[in-house]
Motif scaffolding. Structure first.
Motif, PDB file in Angstrom:
ATOM      1  N   PHE A 136       0.800  -1.230   0.000  1.00 32.53           N
ATOM      2  CA  PHE A 136       0.000   0.000   0.000  1.00 32.53           C
ATOM      3  C   PHE A 136       0.836   1.285   0.000  1.00 32.53           C
ATOM      4  N   PRO A 137       1.952   1.392   0.770  1.00 31.66           N
ATOM      5  CA  PRO A 137       2.737   2.635   0.678  1.00 31.66           C
ATOM      6  C   PRO A 137       3.202   2.939  -0.738  1.00 31.66           C
ATOM      7  N   MET A 138       3.496   1.887  -1.517  1.00 33.36           N
ATOM      8  CA  MET A 138       3.915   2.101  -2.900  1.00 33.36           C
ATOM      9  C   MET A 138       2.748   2.587  -3.753  1.00 33.36           C
ATOM     10  N   ILE A 163       1.552   9.154 -18.428  1.00 33.69           N
ATOM     11  CA  ILE A 163       1.943   8.907 -17.032  1.00 33.69           C
ATOM     12  C   ILE A 163       0.707   8.836 -16.143  1.00 33.69           C
ATOM     13  N   CYS A 164      -0.345   9.564 -16.480  1.00 37.19           N
ATOM     14  CA  CYS A 164      -1.597   9.461 -15.726  1.00 37.19           C
ATOM     15  C   CYS A 164      -2.203   8.067 -15.887  1.00 37.19           C
ATOM     16  N   ILE A 165      -2.215   7.566 -17.123  1.00 31.84           N
ATOM     17  CA  ILE A 165      -2.724   6.216 -17.368  1.00 31.84           C
ATOM     18  C   ILE A 165      -1.873   5.188 -16.631  1.00 31.84           C
ATOM     19  N   PHE A 166      -0.567   5.384 -16.649  1.00 32.25           N
ATOM     20  CA  PHE A 166       0.334   4.460 -15.953  1.00 32.25           C
ATOM     21  C   PHE A 166       0.019   4.411 -14.461  1.00 32.25           C
ATOM     22  N   ILE A 172      -4.310  -0.154  -9.696  1.00 28.34           N
ATOM     23  CA  ILE A 172      -5.323  -1.209  -9.821  1.00 28.34           C
ATOM     24  C   ILE A 172      -4.694  -2.574 -10.101  1.00 28.34           C
ATOM     25  N   LEU A 173      -3.658  -2.602 -10.942  1.00 27.30           N
ATOM     26  CA  LEU A 173      -3.098  -3.869 -11.404  1.00 27.30           C
ATOM     27  C   LEU A 173      -2.123  -4.524 -10.428  1.00 27.30           C
ATOM     28  N   TYR A 174      -1.408  -3.744  -9.632  1.00 21.14           N
ATOM     29  CA  TYR A 174      -0.423  -4.355  -8.725  1.00 21.14           C
ATOM     30  C   TYR A 174      -1.022  -5.496  -7.889  1.00 21.14           C
ATOM     31  N   PRO A 175      -2.152  -5.292  -7.211  1.00 23.41           N
ATOM     32  CA  PRO A 175      -2.703  -6.412  -6.428  1.00 23.41           C
ATOM     33  C   PRO A 175      -3.093  -7.599  -7.299  1.00 23.41           C
ATOM     34  N   LEU A 176      -3.546  -7.339  -8.519  1.00 25.17           N
ATOM     35  CA  LEU A 176      -3.995  -8.414  -9.401  1.00 25.17           C
ATOM     36  C   LEU A 176      -2.851  -9.306  -9.862  1.00 25.17           C
ATOM     37  N   VAL A 177      -1.662  -8.718 -10.029  1.00 27.42           N
ATOM     38  CA  VAL A 177      -0.535  -9.505 -10.542  1.00 27.42           C
ATOM     39  C   VAL A 177       0.390 -10.012  -9.441  1.00 27.42           C
ATOM     40  N   ALA A 187     -10.096  -6.969  -3.441  1.00 23.09           N
ATOM     41  CA  ALA A 187     -10.088  -5.836  -2.505  1.00 23.09           C
ATOM     42  C   ALA A 187      -9.021  -4.820  -2.893  1.00 23.09           C
ATOM     43  N   GLY A 188      -7.842  -5.308  -3.256  1.00 25.64           N
ATOM     44  CA  GLY A 188      -6.758  -4.402  -3.636  1.00 25.64           C
ATOM     45  C   GLY A 188      -7.084  -3.605  -4.882  1.00 25.64           C
ATOM     46  N   ALA A 189      -7.661  -4.283  -5.877  1.00 30.18           N
ATOM     47  CA  ALA A 189      -8.019  -3.589  -7.114  1.00 30.18           C
ATOM     48  C   ALA A 189      -9.103  -2.537  -6.867  1.00 30.18           C
ATOM     49  N   VAL A 190     -10.070  -2.874  -6.021  1.00 31.95           N
ATOM     50  CA  VAL A 190     -11.148  -1.929  -5.693  1.00 31.95           C
ATOM     51  C   VAL A 190     -10.583  -0.719  -4.959  1.00 31.95           C
ATOM     52  N   ILE A 191      -9.683  -0.955  -4.005  1.00 27.64           N
ATOM     53  CA  ILE A 191      -9.070   0.165  -3.269  1.00 27.64           C
ATOM     54  C   ILE A 191      -8.316   1.074  -4.236  1.00 27.64           C
ATOM     55  N   GLY A 192      -7.547   0.466  -5.134  1.00 28.29           N
ATOM     56  CA  GLY A 192      -6.820   1.261  -6.117  1.00 28.29           C
ATOM     57  C   GLY A 192      -7.748   2.063  -7.009  1.00 28.29           C
TER      58      GLY A 192
END
Length: 291
Positions: A136-138, A163-166, A172-177, A187-192
């Motif tokens: 989460f800090p990242m 960079i906005c799209i990135f 959103i994608l970090y928790p998914l991968v 939950a992670g994707a929803v929070i993102g």
């Protein structure tokens, strides 16, 4: 598509030679982006000043490491090589020369922190719910970058769109991968997504405005409150003549809402006009009398 991305986060045989070569390429690329004027004020230049892309590199290293110590050492060495190399490549091409390394102190502190961050970050591979707390800090740092770059995008549109799209995609994608557990991933994707929506909404409701005084009443530019001032294209913002008690002079005040080039017209009560070309940036401008 997601399966291809997931391979990047755990399916690479990250040997030390590969790590060193990647660090060199990242450092050289960063230096080139800093040196090319054409990419300044664009998404490609952001790697030189903020963390979001470097966070991606760090997570890829962590997820392809074999142990906590391996992760810590590889994160540390990657940044120990890439960051000073980015400055070293620039030295022959800048007026600061070796003085450019004065800016490296900030990045060196973060390089030292890469060792404990890489060590702790490896625990994300355990797939537990608290792994998201490590991540989460990242995500928060990426969200902070998105806040700034969304303002830049609204001001420089269409620049900074990539960079906005990135940033939004990363949150959103970090928790998914990274995680296998469906509940953690969802939950992670929803929070993102919620963070991205909130930042976007706030940015749209509070668009950037660059307020500044751009001209004062003097021998070269004489005017007072009987004069009229206007921009050729009011999409760039608004201008008006104000009196500043602190310097006892009239000035042209501007509220710029968009970057770009336009012209400013100063008209006297007699109808005489002086036209100035103005180049607007996010926090600076250039104004020159039109010949």
């Amino acid at each position: 598509m997601l399966s291809v991305i997931k391979k990047l986060f755990g399916g690479i045989d990250l040997t030390w030679p590969k790590l060193i070569i990647s660090a060199c390429l990242a450092g050289i690329f960063t230096a080139v982006m800093a040196l090319i004027p054409a990419v300044h004020y664009t998404s490609f230049n952001t790697i030189t000043v903020t963390f979001e892309v470097w966070i991606l590199f760090g997570i890829i290293i962590i997820m392809n490491s074999k142990s906590n110590l391996d992760s810590a050492l590889k994160c540390f060495v990657f940044f120990l090589v890439s960051q000073p190399l980015a400055y070293l490549v620039q030295v022959p091409f800048t007026a600061l020369g070796w003085g450019l390394f004065g800016y490296y102190k900030f990045w060196f502190i973060w390089t030292l922190l890469c060792f404990p961050m890489g060590f702790v970050g490896y625990y994300m591979k355990k797939g537990k719910w608290w792994g998201y707390l490590i991540l989460f800090p990242m995500i928060a740092i990426t969200a902070h970058s998105y806040t700034g770059y969304l303002s830049y995008f609204l001001f420089y549109m269409p620049y900074y769109l990539l960079i906005c799209i990135f940033c939004v995609s990363a949150m959103i994608l970090y928790p998914l991968v990274i995680f296998e557990d469906k509940k953690i991933r969802t939950a992670g994707a929803v929070i993102g997504a919620v963070i991205a929506i909130a930042v976007t909404g706030y940015g749209l409701m509070h668009p950037p405005v660059y307020s500044t005084e751009i001209m004062s009443d003097d021998e070269e530019h004489h005017f007072d409150n009987t004069y009229k001032v206007s921009l050729e294209d009011d999409r760039y913002g608004n201008v008006e003549i104000i009196y500043m008690d602190s310097i006892e002079a009239y000035m042209v005040h501007a509220d710029f809402k968009k970057a770009g080039k336009t012209s400013l017209t100063l008209e006297s009560p007699d109808g005489d006009k002086k036209i100035y070309d103005i180049d607007i940036k996010f926090d600076t401008y250039e104004i020159t009398p039109r010949q």
